[in-house]
Design an enzyme around this catalytic site. Structure first.
Site, PDB file in Angstrom:
ATOM      1  N   TYR A 219       1.193  -0.797  -0.163  1.00 41.15           N
ATOM      2  CA  TYR A 219      -0.404   0.131   0.270  1.00 41.15           C
ATOM      3  C   TYR A 219       0.579   0.952   0.237  1.00 41.15           C
ATOM      4  O   TYR A 219       0.410   2.235  -0.485  1.00 41.15           O
ATOM      5  CB  TYR A 219      -0.737  -0.030   1.530  1.00 41.15           C
ATOM      6  N   LYS A 223       1.053   4.493  -2.981  1.00 43.21           N
ATOM      7  CA  LYS A 223       0.680   5.162  -2.478  1.00 43.21           C
ATOM      8  C   LYS A 223       1.906   6.632  -3.195  1.00 43.21           C
ATOM      9  O   LYS A 223       1.602   7.259  -3.290  1.00 43.21           O
ATOM     10  CB  LYS A 223      -0.267   5.560  -0.862  1.00 43.21           C
TER      11      LYS A 223
HETATM   12  N1  NAP Z   1      -9.128   6.086   6.036  1.00 44.54           N
HETATM   13  C1  NAP Z   1      -8.409   7.118   5.551  1.00 44.54           C
HETATM   14  O1  NAP Z   1      -7.516   6.792   6.867  1.00 44.54           O
HETATM   15  C2  NAP Z   1      -7.416   7.364   4.464  1.00 44.54           C
HETATM   16  C3  NAP Z   1      -6.050   7.432   4.755  1.00 44.54           C
HETATM   17  C4  NAP Z   1      -4.958   7.985   3.966  1.00 44.54           C
HETATM   18  C5  NAP Z   1      -5.976   7.464   2.539  1.00 44.54           C
HETATM   19  N2  NAP Z   1      -7.271   7.429   1.649  1.00 44.54           N
HETATM   20  C6  NAP Z   1      -7.464   6.766   0.732  1.00 44.54           C
HETATM   21  O2  NAP Z   1      -8.820   7.212   0.665  1.00 44.54           O
HETATM   22  C7  NAP Z   1      -9.506   6.634  -0.204  1.00 44.54           C
HETATM   23  C8  NAP Z   1     -10.408   6.712   0.124  1.00 44.54           C
HETATM   24  O3  NAP Z   1     -10.562   5.349   1.488  1.00 44.54           O
HETATM   25  P1  NAP Z   1     -11.679   5.178   2.593  1.00 44.54           P
HETATM   26  O4  NAP Z   1     -10.777   4.905   3.361  1.00 44.54           O
HETATM   27  O5  NAP Z   1     -12.864   6.322   2.030  1.00 44.54           O
HETATM   28  O6  NAP Z   1     -12.258   4.092   1.687  1.00 44.54           O
HETATM   29  P2  NAP Z   1     -13.694   3.025   2.077  1.00 44.54           P
HETATM   30  O7  NAP Z   1     -14.457   3.715   3.639  1.00 44.54           O
HETATM   31  O8  NAP Z   1     -13.085   1.795   2.304  1.00 44.54           O
HETATM   32  O9  NAP Z   1     -14.460   3.377   0.410  1.00 44.54           O
HETATM   33  C9  NAP Z   1     -13.734   3.011  -0.583  1.00 44.54           C
HETATM   34  C10 NAP Z   1     -14.790   3.314  -1.888  1.00 44.54           C
HETATM   35  O10 NAP Z   1     -13.987   2.843  -3.706  1.00 44.54           O
HETATM   36  C11 NAP Z   1     -15.203   1.528  -3.310  1.00 44.54           C
HETATM   37  N3  NAP Z   1     -14.131   0.636  -3.795  1.00 44.54           N
HETATM   38  C12 NAP Z   1     -13.068   0.156  -3.282  1.00 44.54           C
HETATM   39  N4  NAP Z   1     -13.198  -1.406  -3.806  1.00 44.54           N
HETATM   40  C13 NAP Z   1     -13.578  -1.198  -4.967  1.00 44.54           C
HETATM   41  C14 NAP Z   1     -13.374  -2.570  -6.921  1.00 44.54           C
HETATM   42  N5  NAP Z   1     -13.036  -3.161  -6.639  1.00 44.54           N
HETATM   43  N6  NAP Z   1     -14.034  -1.161  -7.287  1.00 44.54           N
HETATM   44  C15 NAP Z   1     -14.869  -0.482  -7.051  1.00 44.54           C
HETATM   45  N7  NAP Z   1     -14.750   0.126  -6.214  1.00 44.54           N
HETATM   46  C16 NAP Z   1     -14.506  -0.222  -4.938  1.00 44.54           C
HETATM   47  C17 NAP Z   1     -16.422   1.491  -2.028  1.00 44.54           C
HETATM   48  O11 NAP Z   1     -17.141   0.935  -2.740  1.00 44.54           O
HETATM   49  P3  NAP Z   1     -18.211  -0.542  -2.078  1.00 44.54           P
HETATM   50  O12 NAP Z   1     -18.737   0.989  -0.956  1.00 44.54           O
HETATM   51  O13 NAP Z   1     -19.271  -0.632  -2.631  1.00 44.54           O
HETATM   52  O14 NAP Z   1     -17.536  -0.944  -0.738  1.00 44.54           O
HETATM   53  C18 NAP Z   1     -16.367   2.586  -0.943  1.00 44.54           C
HETATM   54  O15 NAP Z   1     -17.589   3.769  -2.367  1.00 44.54           O
HETATM   55  C19 NAP Z   1      -8.311   5.667  -0.661  1.00 44.54           C
HETATM   56  O16 NAP Z   1      -7.891   6.003  -1.885  1.00 44.54           O
HETATM   57  C20 NAP Z   1      -7.565   5.285   0.484  1.00 44.54           C
HETATM   58  O17 NAP Z   1      -6.605   4.667   0.017  1.00 44.54           O
HETATM   59  C21 NAP Z   1      -7.954   7.040   3.342  1.00 44.54           C
END
Ligand code: NAP
Length: 343
Positions: A219, A223
């Site tokens: 990961y 990134k």
């Molecule tokens: N949360 C954190 O702490 C954090 C920190 C730093 C960076 N980020 C980055 O922020 C971004 C969003 O993260 P998040 O925490 O909001 O994630 P999340 O809550 O897990 O949501 C992920 C989203 O992506 C969709 N998704 C996942 N796998 C997929 C696939 N194979 N095909 C199509 N859609 C898919 C999911 O769809 P479904 O609803 O259908 O599952 C959901 O809408 C990511 O790039 C992550 O790396 C997050």
């Protein structure tokens, strides 16, 4: 005679010492000046400057914003807050039912057009990209938010990472992000050409990519890749009036982070996205990086302090990060064991 020679030698030596002292002094002044300027810019970005006005990106003019991973967490908030700003939406995500519910709510609340597209991006199939192209090619798109991402289910040593998890992370975070951008970016360029509007491409980076992260190595690498790619693209698309920004974030409550409780360092998606959209184009905590922002205030201070002190590649940061993720792994394994016993 020998006294004169000694005197000459001493005065030559003190001349060199003087030059050295002046160089050290000059270097100190330069460091202090840049630190002061960066600190002031950081404070201005975070706490003083007004919110960015999205009319420059074509808000309220029937333009579309594409959001990937739009059905949950941070992506869902991007969709809601871009709707609030007056953009039509193209929402791409995995679960159709979640997208349908979102569409219904957004259309009702904001009277905008919402196009939804359910696709499993981890499949990396030509069909997915063909569908995305067909849905998007005739719409006036000015904004792309590359939000979709996947991390490891729990921290894991690289040598024990399952091949499927490794491939999914690289496909979703990198391959799909690149290919979707290759489809959408030309459409943005076409929309903003010969108009006063600008285009915008935001890509979700992570502190996992900013700081090498043991036990989340794949990961972290994926990134870090986005950092180099997005910043390079920013240089390429500047002349086309498209702003390209990598968005850096520490933890945010979501199903990916598996954190439910907010704290000073961990906002919810709503507050994180508010800071991001308010500050687009400003570096906030990422003062040392072009086309990169660390928008949430506590993440920004954290980023700034690490960069200005030990640095992201230092041994100490690596050791602390390793211990942090090792303890998360231990707890996650214990929890999995408990759950397995209950079944
Ligand atoms: N949360 C954190 O702490 C954090 C920190 C730093 C960076 N980020 C980055 O922020 C971004 C969003 O993260 P998040 O925490 O909001 O994630 P999340 O809550 O897990 O949501 C992920 C989203 O992506 C969709 N998704 C996942 N796998 C997929 C696939 N194979 N095909 C199509 N859609 C898919 C999911 O769809 P479904 O609803 O259908 O599952 C959901 O809408 C990511 O790039 C992550 O790396 C997050």
């Amino acid at each position: 005679m020998s006294f004169i020679t000694d005197f000459d030698a001493i005065s030559a030596e003190s001349k060199y010492v003087n030059i050295l002292l002046w160089i050290i002094f000059g270097f100190g002044v330069l460091k202090l000046t840049t630190l002061t300027l960066r600190s002031l810019a950081l404070l201005a970005d975070l706490f003083i400057l007004p919110a960015v006005n999205y009319s420059k990106y074509g808000a309220k003019r029937d333009n579309y914003c594409v959001v990937t991973g739009a059905s949950d967490g941070i992506g869902k908030e991007y969709a809601i807050q871009m709707a609030e700003r007056g953009f039509n939406l193209i929402l791409i995500s995995r679960t159709l039912s979640k997208l349908e519910t979102m569409k219904e709510e957004l259309v009702k609340k904001y009277s905008i057009e919402v196009v939804i597209l359910a696709a499993d991006i981890s499949k990396d199939s030509d069909d997915n990209y063909k569908q995305i192209r067909e849905v998007c090619e005739n719409l006036p798109i000015t904004v792309l938010i590359n939000n979709v991402g996947q991390s490891h289910s729990i921290p894991v040593p690289f040598l024990e990472t399952e091949e499927n998890e490794l491939r999914n992370i690289i496909t979703i975070n990198n391959t799909a992000t690149l290919l979707i951008t290759q489809i959408i970016a030309p459409l943005i360029v076409k929309t903003v050409r010969n108009s006063k509007q600008r285009g915008l491409i935001l890509t979700m980076g992570s502190f996992g990519g900013l700081i090498p992260t043991p036990l989340l190595a794949t990961y972290s690498g994926s990134k870090a890749f986005l950092q180099q790619w997005s910043t390079s693209l920013a240089g390429e698309l500047k002349g086309d009036n498209v702003d390209v920004e990598l968005v850096l974030s520490y933890l945010v409550t979501s199903s990916m982070s598996k954190i439910r409780k907010t704290s000073m360092l961990i906002p919810n998606p709503k507050r994180f996205v508010e800071s991001t959209l308010k500050n687009v184009g400003r570096r906030c905590g990422a003062q040392e990086r072009f086309a990169t922002m660390t928008p949430y205030w506590s993440h920004a201070l954290y980023h700034f302090i690490i960069e200005e002190t030990v640095g992201v590649y230092s041994t100490i940061v690596n050791c602390i990060n390793y211990s942090f993720h090792k303890s998360i792994r231990v707890r996650a394994l214990k929890k999995a064991e408990r759950l397995a016993k209950q079944q």
